[in-house]
Design an enzyme around this catalytic site. Sequence first.
Site, short mmCIF file in Angstrom:
data_model
loop_
_atom_site.label_atom_id
_atom_site.label_comp_id
_atom_site.label_asym_id
_atom_site.label_seq_id
_atom_site.Cartn_x
_atom_site.Cartn_y
_atom_site.Cartn_z
CD GLU A 1 -8.46 -6.06 8.88
OE1 GLU A 1 -7.48 -5.31 8.76
OE2 GLU A 1 -8.46 -7.23 8.48
CG ASN B 1 -8.30 -0.41 3.26
OD1 ASN B 1 -7.11 -0.48 3.52
ND2 ASN B 1 -9.19 -1.28 3.73
CG ASN C 1 -7.50 -2.33 10.88
OD1 ASN C 1 -7.22 -3.34 11.51
ND2 ASN C 1 -7.90 -2.38 9.63
CG ASP D 1 -1.49 -4.23 9.60
OD1 ASP D 1 -2.48 -4.20 10.38
OD2 ASP D 1 -1.57 -4.71 8.46
CG HIS D 2 -4.22 -0.20 10.45
ND1 HIS D 2 -4.70 0.68 9.51
CD2 HIS D 2 -4.26 -1.42 9.87
CE1 HIS D 2 -5.02 0.02 8.41
NE2 HIS D 2 -4.76 -1.25 8.60
CG ASP E 1 -6.17 3.79 9.76
OD1 ASP E 1 -7.03 2.92 9.94
OD2 ASP E 1 -5.02 3.54 9.31
CG ASP F 1 -8.43 0.62 7.24
OD1 ASP F 1 -8.09 1.37 6.30
OD2 ASP F 1 -8.00 -0.55 7.37
#
Length: 264
Positions: free
Chosen positions: A35, A156, A7, A254-255, A225, A154
């Site tokens: 994303e 989530n 991501n 951030d991933h 992930d 991802d």
Amino acid sequence: MKIATWNVNSVRTRINHVCNWLQANPDVDVLCLQETKVVDSDFPHEPFINLGYHTYIYGQKSYNGVAMISRSPLFDIQLGFASVLGEISDPSLDDQKRLITAKLGNTQIVNMYVPNGSEVDSEKFAYKLRWLKLLREYLQALLAKNPDVLICGDFNVAIADLDIYDPKGRESKVMATDIERETLAAVLELGFKDIFRKFESGGEFFSWWDYRSGGFSRNRGWRIDYHFLTDTLYEKATACAIDIEPRKLTQPSDHTPVIVTIES
DNA sequence: ATGGCAGTACTATACTGA
């Protein structure tokens, strides 16, 4: 065969990070991005083409968006739920561009960006659960045609307490509630296994760290992930690695990438 | 308990993420 998921939190902002990572990891066959945050007409194909990759994209304005960056051509590209299921009863589940699948040889690769859900009991949370329920139907349809399916992205959802730096109070936190775990588990019950856990049973392995409060430097992360593989692929997998290097860079996503290696 | 950080669209601040 190596398949990676990442991501990138905007492919345009992260284009140098992604291209540098591909050059540092030339044995990765397919990189699945989430994303991308860009409409298809503005997707930065050129940097990837210049490095010798093929690009397959499914984007929208500002939010969401997925892409597959592949060394060799992929086949049977299908975008969204309806491309596999035909007409779906809740078309709003395809409004957000979160799902792309393609074949590499005999392997069906599914790249997804599961909705975050915002807050427990919100409308977005309900959307997330509906999305996961339709995902089950979608994967069932794919499995009916081909038993060798790899799903990554991802999700989530942290599927176990071990996948959260501090699971205290997780019951009320989005990405960690029982209902999210149960709904995702019902999807995985179709025959998918978390390949990371074939090789590593311990904790402190994460794929996402909050930008805020020094999440990464303190290793306060979550493992959200994943690569989930059906049996034959699962048996042939020889490694699964989380590469934390890109998370150390300036202006990182951030991933960070997760890579599975499968014997061909 | 709250806010903190980041990207996009837009051009100040709202929305979204996780």
